[in-house]
Design an enzyme around this catalytic site. Structure first.
Site, short mmCIF file in Angstrom:
data_model
loop_
_atom_site.label_atom_id
_atom_site.label_comp_id
_atom_site.label_asym_id
_atom_site.label_seq_id
_atom_site.Cartn_x
_atom_site.Cartn_y
_atom_site.Cartn_z
N LYS A 1 104.42 42.01 12.24
CA LYS A 1 103.82 42.78 11.16
C LYS A 1 103.67 44.24 11.57
O LYS A 1 103.85 44.59 12.74
CB LYS A 1 102.45 42.20 10.80
CG LYS A 1 101.43 42.25 11.93
CD LYS A 1 100.12 41.62 11.50
CE LYS A 1 99.09 41.68 12.63
NZ LYS A 1 97.79 41.11 12.23
N ARG B 1 86.45 36.71 8.23
CA ARG B 1 87.35 37.67 7.58
C ARG B 1 88.01 37.00 6.40
O ARG B 1 87.79 37.36 5.25
CB ARG B 1 88.36 38.19 8.61
CG ARG B 1 89.18 39.36 8.15
CD ARG B 1 89.97 39.98 9.28
NE ARG B 1 90.95 39.05 9.86
CZ ARG B 1 91.79 39.39 10.84
NH1 ARG B 1 91.74 40.62 11.36
NH2 ARG B 1 92.65 38.51 11.30
N TYR C 1 96.95 77.57 17.91
CA TYR C 1 95.99 77.85 16.85
C TYR C 1 94.57 77.95 17.40
O TYR C 1 94.16 77.13 18.25
CB TYR C 1 96.02 76.74 15.81
CG TYR C 1 97.24 76.75 14.91
CD1 TYR C 1 97.52 77.83 14.08
CD2 TYR C 1 98.11 75.66 14.89
CE1 TYR C 1 98.63 77.82 13.25
CE2 TYR C 1 99.22 75.64 14.07
CZ TYR C 1 99.48 76.72 13.25
OH TYR C 1 100.58 76.72 12.44
N MET D 1 101.11 70.28 13.95
CA MET D 1 101.69 69.19 13.15
C MET D 1 102.97 68.66 13.78
O MET D 1 103.17 67.44 13.87
CB MET D 1 101.99 69.66 11.72
CG MET D 1 102.59 68.57 10.84
SD MET D 1 102.95 69.12 9.17
CE MET D 1 101.30 69.29 8.49
#
Length: 810
Positions: free
Chosen positions: A479, A577, A705, A754
């Protein structure tokens, strides 16, 4: 090879000769899955820690394999084939190849050591190619099984063999020496690899030197201890950079060295400067001198040495193609390995092979390409592209074959858009520069890649499998895009290992696997009611965890007129759950008894604390409750479904409760939940990138930055193309995180951007283009998880899909 069965019985040390007369053996095999298993194959049913070759004999007989070496003849195949019964099938394989080796009187180079064996072997093959017809180990086939499979490739046309030998335990080298029977020995560097099998380094060296007991010439880095241990060997060629030796290397400038050999002296430009490569080059030059190769040739040819790619890589191609990149190797032995890998990893029914001329084989061209053609046909290759004058001539009669004189001819005249939805094996001799073809066909992404080691996945799977009884089934979770690693490619490997079930979280993950050709049983762990119709269409099996969900699925099942469609009942034993508890049982039983649309394939639950020793009592409480509830349901419903509750840590810590099946998750990907567990696992994933630019930052200058890094001294920084859009947390910057360059740690400085981050490389000797490891063997993913204040699952699944995945097999 034709052999009298009486002689073969003697060679194999079999108990008796099953038939009399001559038999013809065309190939030997230990892998039932190979498409090369045909009439004339001698199959050795090897019994390993994880697989038993005897289990596949009936399947092989259906493929017309008729000759088998077995420890015992299974009842269901008695009288259906020719069986040679032996005490130990692996030992018989080794004895058979040791006999085969005696049939050839050629010089053979045997290479051993802790590091550099494969590189030295490949470089010597390149350097000696003009002088000999060479047979060598394919890839790094140097084990107790790999060496026999390498040596069996010798034929009467070969004039030199080069084989590597690797060991991990005392007693192994004597076996390999008998098989290789080297006449020339090369000892590469001795390091810490596989130290755990030996009492100390001296014992390890003694064991490795057993390979050279019959050699005439020994080549090694000067070492007084080794010289004493090998005093009986006729000729020693020791080399050194620092001491007097028969071959002395002296560094002059840059990458130039003077080589002093006996009374001769000449200079050589080394193409690499790292210590490992320099030492491997020294081994090669010394070997060439021992063989009498002219120094002018050495001076010219050494400069042409190349980086050795020792693995098959799976890459995404254009137009939904998958590429298997083996673009630097083309010999008959390795072609057989590559075709088996193609069958294992194919993503589409359509299989294509792009193959260059094979420059060394030991066969005449006519016989070689006859064998190659048969191999390609037996592997059901749909499209064959031959590049080179010989392959184009000899295989032109094959169906679906297209020939080109050169790589440039192919790139100029073949429409690459014809490749679509197919798996393409690209395999060529180095001189054909097939990397150009890979470059044209590969999906274009940026320089940051996530490498996934398929060998390590197989190792980890087999480790957990070794904790289980032979009859226990396995379900493996793929998964979340295979925990971030790539679900299809891993699912294909797991299908090759014959796992019983694959687990996905949502229906669309299962649908994607089906569309990619995965036929294994797939359980959807979090099925949404809206996806039930789709699941049925793609034969995906739902986890059922509530009465409303069961009723909705039954409604859909009736629409499709289903009969005994498999479902999997989840019980809530303490995770709280999803799942049924005992207050739901009576209605659950009533519903299931009133329908034949579905059948309960399994009943399971999920452990909450199997990785926490301090919560052992709670885990045992869950298991006990599961046993009670599952027994009640099976008794009331009069069924015998599969039961499973153990997850990865459960398999490691509570194997006595494995029941009929276990579920393997994060452990497959090399991450355990304890130090003891991690010691048994291999690293699977490596996130890496490259240096784009270097900057000299003066004292008081800032980086990035917000000026969050101010240099307090002159600093060399590097910019690398990976950032928070690739899945690296922004909070990992500003000195919190580190990367690895050239084996040295480098801090991340300033704010992570980024698409980029900056690192301090002042003391690393880094240059533009150097590889940078974000996590992998050097920096474990568990270290990132600790600094991110999370778990490895989150780190792995955070890596962006824009990061290219490359799957490889050593």
């Amino acid at each position: 090879m034709k052999l009298n069965t009486t002689d073969l019985t003697s060679i194999l040390k079999a108990s008796e000769s099953p038939v009399s007369g001559l038999i013809e053996i065309n190939d030997i095999s230990i892998d039932s899955r190979s498409l090369r298993n045909t009439k004339g194959t001698l199959y050795f049913a090897i019994e390993g820690a994880f697989h038993n070759g005897h289990d596949y004999i009936e399947e092989l007989i259906r493929k017309e394999v008729t000759y088998f070496v077995v420890r015992t003849v299974p009842e269901n195949v008695k009288g259906k084939a020719t069986f040679f019964v032996v005490e130990d099938t692996l030992k018989s394989l080794q004895e058979f190849v040791a006999y085969y080796r005696t049939l050839f009187d050629i010089p053979v180079i045997g290479i051993t050591g802790s590091n550099g064996k494969t590189i030295v072997k490949e470089w010597l093959n390149f350097l000696l190619h003009p002088f000999y017809n060479i047979i060598k180990s394919p890839k790094s086939y140097n084990s107790q099984v790999g060496v026999p499979l390498s040596v069996i490739g010798i034929n009467e046309k070969h004039t030199l063999g080069i084989f590597e030998a690797g060991i991990s335990l005392p007693g192994e080298m004597a076996v390999l020496e008998k098989i290789i029977q080297p006449t020339i020995g090369i000892l590469t560097s001795i390091g810490s690899a596989h130290n755990e099998g030996f009492e100390n380094l001296d014992q390890k060296i003694d064991e490795k030197l057993k390979l050279f007991k019959g050699v005439d010439v020994l080549i090694y880095e000067k070492n007084e201890s080794i010289q004493k241990k090998t005093a009986s060997i006729q000729s020693h060629y020791d080399w050194s950079f620092t001491a007097e030796a028969r071959v002395r290397f002296q560094h002059i400038k840059d990458n130039t060295y003077t080589v002093n050999y006996d009374a001769n002296s000449f200079s050589v430009d080394f193409p690499f400067s790292d210590q490992a490569s320099v030492h491997n080059i020294a081994s090669c030059i010394t070997t060439l001198l021992a063989l009498g190769i002219d120094t002018a040739y050495i001076q010219d040819k050494i400069t042409q040495l190349y980086r050795v790619e020792m693995r098959l890589q799976v890459k995404n191609g254009l137009q939904q193609c998958t590429l298997i990149d083996d673009s630097y190797s083309s010999d008959y032995q390795s072609l057989k390995i590559a075709l088996d890998f193609l069958e294992q990893q194919k993503t589409h029914p359509q299989k294509t092979v792009i193959l260059s001329d094979i420059l060394q084989s030991g066969f005449s061209d006519e016989i070689l390409y006859q064998k190659v053609g048969t191999l390609l046909q037996n592997n059901n290759i749909n499209r064959i592209i031959g590049i080179g004058p010989n392959i184009s001539f000899y295989l032109k009669h094959l169906q679906h074959f297209e020939g080109f004189h050169s790589t440039l001819d192919f790139l100029n005249h073949f429409d690459l858009k014809k490749f679509k939805d197919e798996t393409i094996l690209i395999k060529g001799a180095r001189s054909y520069a097939f990397e150009q073809i890979v470059s044209e066909l590969e999906e274009k992404t940026h320089e940051t890649v996530l490498e996934i080691n398929l060998n390590a996945i197989s190792h980890n799977f087999n480790f957990y499998k070794s904790k289980l009884l032979p009859e226990t089934k396995t379900m493996v979770m793929v998964k979340a895009f295979g925990y971030g690693n790539g679900s299809y490619e891993i699912a294909k490997l797991l299908a090759f290992h014959k796992v019983d079930y694959l687990g996905v979280a949502f229906a669309d993950e299962g649908v994607a696997l089906r569309k990619s050709g995965i036929k294994s049983a797939i359980i959807v762990m979090n099925p949404e009611n809206s996806a039930f119709s789709t699941m049925i269409s793609y034969q995906l099996e739902p986890e059922i965890y509530s009465l409303p969900e069961l009723k909705t699925f039954l409604t859909e099942a009736k629409k499709h007129s289903l009969y005994e469609y498999p479902i999997h009942i989840k019980l809530n034993t303490g995770m709280n759950r999803l799942g049924f508890n005992d207050t739901h049982f009576e209605e659950l039983i009533a519903i299931l008894e009133s329908t034949n649309s579905v059948k309960v394939a399994s009943i399971f639950s999920h452990l909450a604390t199997s990785d926490m020793p301090e919560e052992r009592k709670f885990t045992l409480q869950q298991i006990k409750l599961f046993q009670k509830w599952s027994s009640y349901l099976t008794d009331q419903l009069r069924i015998k479904p599969i039961r499973h509750i153990l997850n990865t840590s459960g398999i490691f810590n509570f194997p006595e409760y494995q029941m009929e099946m276990v579920r393997l998750g994060i452990g497959l990907y090399g991450v355990g939940n304890s130090e003891q567990e991690n010691e048994k696992l291999q690293n699977v994933t490596t996130l890496k990138t490259i240096i784009l630019q270097l900057n000299d930052v003066g004292e008081g200058e800032s980086v990035g930055y917000g000026r969050r890094f101010i240099a307090d001294k002159p600093t060399k920084t590097a910019t690398i193309p990976i950032g928070y859009a690739d899945g690296i947390r922004r909070a990992y910057g500003n000195g919190k995180g580190e990367v690895s360059i050239n084996g040295k740690r480098a801090k991340i400085i300033g704010s992570i951007c980024m698409d980029m981050m900056m690192i301090d490389v002042t003391d690393t000797g880094a240059v533009v283009g150097d590889e940078v490891i974000i996590f992998g063997e050097e920096i474990p993913i568990t270290e990132l998880a600790l600094k991110w204040e999370t778990i490895p699952y989150e780190v792995m699944t955070s890596i962006s899909q824009r990061v290219k995945r490359i799957f490889f097999k050593e």
